[in-house]
Scaffold this motif. Structure first.
Motif, short mmCIF file in Angstrom:
data_model
loop_
_atom_site.label_atom_id
_atom_site.label_comp_id
_atom_site.label_asym_id
_atom_site.label_seq_id
_atom_site.Cartn_x
_atom_site.Cartn_y
_atom_site.Cartn_z
N GLY A 1 0.80 -1.22 0.00
CA GLY A 1 0.00 0.00 0.00
C GLY A 1 0.82 1.26 0.00
N TRP B 1 -8.90 -2.82 2.34
CA TRP B 1 -7.77 -2.19 1.67
C TRP B 1 -8.33 -1.33 0.52
N HIS B 2 -7.86 -0.10 0.44
CA HIS B 2 -8.34 0.78 -0.63
C HIS B 2 -7.83 0.27 -1.98
N VAL B 3 -8.72 0.23 -2.95
CA VAL B 3 -8.38 -0.09 -4.34
C VAL B 3 -9.06 0.94 -5.23
N ASP B 4 -8.54 1.09 -6.44
CA ASP B 4 -9.12 2.07 -7.36
C ASP B 4 -10.40 1.56 -8.02
N ASP B 5 -10.52 0.24 -8.18
CA ASP B 5 -11.66 -0.35 -8.89
C ASP B 5 -12.07 -1.62 -8.16
N ALA C 1 -10.90 -5.53 -8.74
CA ALA C 1 -10.11 -6.17 -7.68
C ALA C 1 -10.74 -7.50 -7.28
N VAL D 1 -11.96 -5.23 0.25
CA VAL D 1 -11.46 -4.21 -0.68
C VAL D 1 -12.51 -3.11 -0.72
#
Length: 145
Positions: free
Chosen positions: A54, A83-87, A91, A128
């Motif tokens: 990260g 957990w941060h994800v963009d999409d 993911a 996510v």
């Protein structure tokens, strides 16, 4: 007046796996890196591995389940770390294609928040999330540098 407890951030998130070499292979493929910390060191089989992942190099440790605390659930349970994800849908699709099982499909929580969970091949819940607040904090940290 009592003083408050100041939490500075997550130091380590631990997951459990009965087969640490298999968990290492799976998570190394997911992250695209090898663990930076392995105990005991080779040639002994590992009982603990740790990754830094990260934007803030948070630690994700995987512990041999034989060391689980008494009363630890034998099936997915407990706190969920997102957990941060963009999409989020992408993911989840990637994690499922790698052997995870979808637990909670991507869900729009309003105001830009999207969450989903999967269960990894070792029985751990992996969350996510797309989180606008995370992006605000990350942008603020970048301005301070």
């Amino acid at each position: 007046m009592t003083s408050s407890l100041k939490l500075h951030g997550i130091a380590t998130v631990n997951l459990w796996a009965a087969d640490i070499p298999a968990a290492q292979q799976w998570y190394s493929q997911i992250f695209g890196i090898e663990p930076y910390f392995v105990r005991p060191p080779a040639p002994e089989p590992p009982a603990y591995i740790e990754y830094r992942v990260g934007d803030y190099s948070q630690e994700l440790g995987i512990v041999d389940s034989k060391y689980a605390l008494p009363g630890t659930a034998g099936s997915p349970a407990g706190a969920v770390v997102y957990w941060h994800v963009d999409d989020v849908p992408a993911a989840v699709q990637r994690l499922v294609s790698m052997g995870a099982t979808e637990r909670e499909a991507p869900a729009d929580r309003g105001e830009g928040f999207i969450t989903a969970t999967v269960v990894d091949p070792f029985g751990n819940i992996l969350g996510v999330m797309f989180n606008p607040h995370y992006l605000e904090v990350r942008a603020g940290q970048a301005r301070l540098r």
